[in-house]
Design a protein around this motif. Structure first.
Motif, short mmCIF file in Angstrom:
data_model
loop_
_atom_site.label_atom_id
_atom_site.label_comp_id
_atom_site.label_asym_id
_atom_site.label_seq_id
_atom_site.Cartn_x
_atom_site.Cartn_y
_atom_site.Cartn_z
N PHE A 65 0.80 -1.22 0.00
CA PHE A 65 0.00 0.00 0.00
C PHE A 65 0.84 1.27 0.00
O PHE A 65 0.47 2.27 -0.61
CB PHE A 65 -0.97 0.02 1.18
N GLY A 66 1.97 1.26 0.65
CA GLY A 66 2.82 2.44 0.70
C GLY A 66 3.34 2.88 -0.65
O GLY A 66 3.72 4.03 -0.84
N SER A 93 -4.27 7.15 -7.75
CA SER A 93 -5.35 6.53 -8.52
C SER A 93 -5.70 5.15 -7.97
O SER A 93 -6.88 4.79 -7.86
CB SER A 93 -4.92 6.42 -9.99
N ASP A 94 -4.67 4.37 -7.63
CA ASP A 94 -4.91 3.04 -7.06
C ASP A 94 -5.63 3.14 -5.71
O ASP A 94 -6.54 2.37 -5.42
CB ASP A 94 -3.59 2.28 -6.88
N CYS A 95 -5.21 4.11 -4.90
CA CYS A 95 -5.86 4.31 -3.59
C CYS A 95 -7.32 4.68 -3.77
O CYS A 95 -8.19 4.19 -3.03
CB CYS A 95 -5.14 5.39 -2.79
N LYS A 96 -7.61 5.53 -4.74
CA LYS A 96 -9.00 5.92 -5.00
C LYS A 96 -9.83 4.73 -5.45
O LYS A 96 -10.99 4.59 -5.06
CB LYS A 96 -9.06 7.03 -6.05
N ILE A 99 -14.27 0.97 -3.59
CA ILE A 99 -14.86 -0.32 -3.22
C ILE A 99 -15.40 -0.26 -1.80
O ILE A 99 -16.50 -0.73 -1.51
CB ILE A 99 -13.82 -1.45 -3.38
N VAL A 100 -14.63 0.36 -0.90
CA VAL A 100 -15.08 0.50 0.49
C VAL A 100 -16.34 1.36 0.55
O VAL A 100 -17.30 1.03 1.26
CB VAL A 100 -13.95 1.09 1.38
N TYR A 106 -11.62 3.66 6.40
CA TYR A 106 -10.93 4.00 5.17
C TYR A 106 -9.80 3.00 4.93
O TYR A 106 -9.25 2.42 5.87
CB TYR A 106 -10.31 5.40 5.24
N ILE A 107 -9.42 2.85 3.68
CA ILE A 107 -8.33 1.94 3.32
C ILE A 107 -7.01 2.40 3.96
O ILE A 107 -6.20 1.58 4.39
CB ILE A 107 -8.21 1.77 1.78
#
Length: 128
Positions: free
Chosen positions: A63-64, A69-72, A77-78, A91-92
């Motif tokens: 994740f780091g 864009s990937d985080c969004k 999905i959450v 939150y993720i």
């Protein structure tokens, strides 16, 4: 030479897209459970056991290095699961932070861990 060039182009986007596809597939089943009029507590258990476990699988490793864009994509999905269940979900980034802190604490508390010596007390003696 070719192997170093390919390492420079390495990103976690392929991993993130694979994770998001798996999690999105489980959203379908979450919707089906909601349509069966199951209570929110059962829907949360399903979410945590399937979707959240997919999203947080080895999250401390990848994740780091995710792009914004990937985080969004993952956060979307959450949010979709929140709308289906009707409750607020973490939150993720909070999942990532929680898992990192838990991992660091387990390393600090295990003197046989290879990375144990990397954690030293600060001069105040209170925090690592």
């Amino acid at each position: 030479m070719d192997s170093t060039r390919s390492l420079k182009n390495f990103s976690w986007s392929l991993n993130t897209s694979s994770i998001s596809k798996k999690a999105q597939q489980c959203l379908y089943f979450l919707q089906r459970l909601r349509k069966a009029h199951l209570p929110p507590q059962i829907l949360i258990v399903f979410y945590r056991g399937t979707i959240e476990s997919i999203l947080s699988s080895c999250i401390t490793v990848w994740f780091g290095n995710c792009t914004a864009s990937d985080c969004k994509t993952l956060q979307r999905i959450v949010r979709t699961a929140e709308k289906i269940i009707g409750v607020s979900l973490p939150y993720i980034t909070d999942m990532y932070t929680t898992r990192c802190i838990r991992k660091a604490n387990s390393i600090v508390n295990d003197p046989t861990h290879l990375s144990h010596t990397l954690f030293t007390l600060m001069p105040s003696g209170k925090r690592y």
